[in-house]
Scaffold this active site. Structure first.
Site, PDB file in Angstrom:
ATOM      1  N   VAL A 176       0.842  -1.197   0.000  1.00 48.15           N
ATOM      2  CA  VAL A 176       0.000   0.000   0.000  1.00 48.15           C
ATOM      3  C   VAL A 176       0.875   1.244   0.000  1.00 48.15           C
ATOM      4  O   VAL A 176       0.588   2.224  -0.673  1.00 48.15           O
ATOM      5  CB  VAL A 176      -0.944   0.013   1.221  1.00 48.15           C
ATOM      6  N   ASP A 216       0.850  14.695  12.836  1.00 47.01           N
ATOM      7  CA  ASP A 216       1.133  14.394  11.432  1.00 47.01           C
ATOM      8  C   ASP A 216      -0.157  14.249  10.623  1.00 47.01           C
ATOM      9  O   ASP A 216      -0.318  13.307   9.864  1.00 47.01           O
ATOM     10  CB  ASP A 216       1.981  13.124  11.317  1.00 47.01           C
TER      11      ASP A 216
END
Length: 153
Positions: A10, A136
């Site tokens: 991914v 983040d």
């Protein structure tokens, strides 16, 4: 790791690799026994035994994910260590916000966009109520199920 079948990669980053995988589990419902196939995302960290800062960061992430159970936060299913590497198994979410933005070059429908923002606020609020700051939040880290537009941090 034996109960997972890797389908593909991914994403890759400085921390390691994220795989898409199948998890086969059997559920027993009275007389009816059914077999289910669940998709999961497996985050495989690089070896971190030598790097104390990376080790602390990873352990903090695991601790926070075990604490934060909420519909707008990706669910950690399990964590395990094999051959000196840590693996985190998450629910699989098909897309991220960056992919959704790239798929919609003319922009996202305002109603859908408001729903995404609402869910981000709900998820961040839940984190803050539990004394966690994400640090983040970016489109790549905002996961979206395209079927129902459910967003997970």
């Amino acid at each position: 790791m034996n109960k997972y079948e890797i389908i593909g990669i991914v994403g890759e980053g400085a921390y390691g690799v994220v795989y898409k995988a199948k998890c086969k589990e059997t559920g027993d419902f009275g007389k009816l026994v059914r077999s289910f196939i669940f998709l999961v995302a497996i985050k495989k960290f690089k070896e971190s035994d030598d790097d104390e800062i990376a080790k602390k960061t990873i352990m903090r992430e695991v601790k926070m994910l075990r604490l934060l159970k909420y519909k707008n936060i990706v669910m950690l299913k399990e964590a395990f260590k094999r051959k000196g590497r840590l693996y985190l198994v998450f629910e699989y979410v098909e897309k991220n916000l960056l992919e959704v933005l790239e798929d919609n070059a003319v922009g996202i429908d305002p109603k859908r966009l408001r729903y995404f923002i609402y869910q981000i606020i709900k998820g961040v609020t839940f984190c803050h109520k539990n004394y966690v700051v994400h640090r983040d939040i970016k489109p790549e880290n905002l996961l979206i199920n395209p079927k129902d537009n459910l967003l997970k941090i």
